[in-house]
Design an enzyme around this catalytic site. Structure first.
Site, short mmCIF file in Angstrom:
data_model
loop_
_atom_site.label_atom_id
_atom_site.label_comp_id
_atom_site.label_asym_id
_atom_site.label_seq_id
_atom_site.Cartn_x
_atom_site.Cartn_y
_atom_site.Cartn_z
N PRO A 63 0.84 -1.20 0.14
CA PRO A 63 -0.18 -0.15 -0.05
C PRO A 63 0.89 1.39 -0.03
CG PRO A 63 -0.36 -0.97 2.28
CD PRO A 63 0.62 -2.06 1.25
N ASN A 64 0.38 2.17 -0.71
CA ASN A 64 0.87 3.54 -1.01
C ASN A 64 2.16 3.70 -1.64
OD1 ASN A 64 -1.20 5.00 0.85
ND2 ASN A 64 -0.13 3.77 2.49
N ARG A 75 5.16 10.96 -2.45
CA ARG A 75 4.91 10.48 -1.16
C ARG A 75 6.10 10.96 -0.35
NH1 ARG A 75 4.64 4.32 1.23
NH2 ARG A 75 4.00 4.95 3.22
N TYR A 90 11.16 8.90 0.94
CA TYR A 90 11.25 7.81 -0.10
C TYR A 90 11.84 8.22 -1.52
CZ TYR A 90 7.95 5.71 3.34
OH TYR A 90 7.60 5.09 4.43
N ASN A 97 8.00 -5.74 -0.94
CA ASN A 97 7.96 -4.54 -0.09
C ASN A 97 6.38 -4.48 0.46
OD1 ASN A 97 7.87 -2.27 1.49
ND2 ASN A 97 8.87 -1.19 -0.03
N ALA A 105 3.20 -0.77 4.77
CA ALA A 105 2.34 -0.91 6.03
C ALA A 105 1.99 -2.28 6.64
CB ALA A 105 1.45 0.19 6.09
N HIS A 121 4.04 -4.68 8.86
CA HIS A 121 4.16 -4.48 10.62
C HIS A 121 2.50 -4.99 11.27
CE1 HIS A 121 7.22 -2.15 8.96
NE2 HIS A 121 6.40 -1.19 8.75
N ASP A 140 2.07 -15.44 6.76
CA ASP A 140 1.76 -16.95 6.46
C ASP A 140 2.00 -17.35 4.97
OD1 ASP A 140 0.88 -17.34 9.07
OD2 ASP A 140 -0.99 -17.33 8.93
N GLU A 183 12.73 -9.74 1.49
CA GLU A 183 11.83 -8.36 2.05
C GLU A 183 12.58 -7.18 1.70
OE1 GLU A 183 11.06 -8.97 6.19
OE2 GLU A 183 10.22 -6.86 6.06
N HIS A 243 12.73 -2.87 2.13
CA HIS A 243 12.19 -1.55 2.50
C HIS A 243 13.19 -0.55 2.09
CE1 HIS A 243 9.33 -3.72 4.67
NE2 HIS A 243 10.15 -4.23 5.44
N ARG A 300 13.03 4.30 12.57
CA ARG A 300 11.93 5.14 12.43
C ARG A 300 10.94 4.66 13.95
NH1 ARG A 300 9.53 4.86 6.77
NH2 ARG A 300 8.16 6.65 7.54
C1 DQA Z 1 8.37 0.90 3.98
C2 DQA Z 1 8.40 1.35 5.31
C3 DQA Z 1 6.99 1.18 5.82
O1 DQA Z 1 6.91 1.42 7.22
C4 DQA Z 1 5.99 2.08 5.39
O2 DQA Z 1 4.81 1.62 6.00
C5 DQA Z 1 6.07 1.96 3.88
C6 DQA Z 1 7.40 1.86 3.15
C7 DQA Z 1 9.54 1.11 3.32
O3 DQA Z 1 9.97 0.79 1.92
O4 DQA Z 1 10.42 1.98 3.70
O5 DQA Z 1 4.95 2.32 3.18
O6 DQA Z 1 7.90 -0.45 3.39
#
Ligand code: DQA
Length: 137
Positions: free
Chosen positions: A9-10, A17, A22, A71, A74, A77, A84, A95, A97, A104
């Site tokens: 998401p996002n 953003r 980012y 990635n 959110a 977390h 799963d 994984e 980020h 953070r």
């Molecule tokens: C993120 C870190 C996450 O905490 C956050 O919610 C994101 C982006 C990152 O790529 O740094 O949306 O996954």
């Protein structure tokens, strides 16, 4: 070699953003760079803001692709379901980020993905995705 990048998401808003966290590059333009840099790979990209759609995509590719770069944003977390599914499939998951989540807020220090992942790469900006691709090569 078939590798897919799956963004949660996002991350469709990359470029506009919180650029101080980012960066100001859109994912589409970064992905085009990755495709030309790794033209020998079958590199795909999928993004969704919806938890169940991310799970469906991971189930769909997770028994035939060579690698998944995830990635979960959110949902990293919060999502037991994503944690799963990463454990349920055969394809290795790295994984990723963009930001260093450990620098953070405390809630970003927890990941439901990490325990099922092959490895974790974080904090190198968009370059984290390139490092993840290289980890599969
Ligand atoms: C993120 C870190 C996450 O905490 C956050 O919610 C994101 C982006 C990152 O790529 O740094 O949306 O996954």
């Amino acid at each position: 070699m078939k590798i897919i990048i799956i963004n949660g998401p996002n991350l469709n808003l990359l470029g506009k953003r919180e650029p101080e966290v980012y960066g100001s590059t859109t994912f589409d333009s970064y992905f085009a760079e990755l495709q030309s840099k790794f033209s020998e790979l079958q590199l795909e990209y999928y993004q969704s803001n919806i938890e169940g759609e991310l799970i469906d995509k991971i189930q769909e590719v997770g028994f035939s692709y060579d690698g998944i770069i995830l990635n979960a944003a959110a949902y990293t977390h919060t999502s037991v379901g994503l944690g799963d599914v990463v454990k349920a499939i055969n394809t290795p998951v790295v994984e990723v980020h963009i930001s260093n989540t450990h620098k953070r807020e405390d809630f970003r220090h927890v990941s439901y993905i990490s325990s099922g992942a092959k490895g974790v790469i974080l904090g190198f900006g968009l370059k984290s995705y390139e490092l993840a691709i290289r980890s599969f090569l």
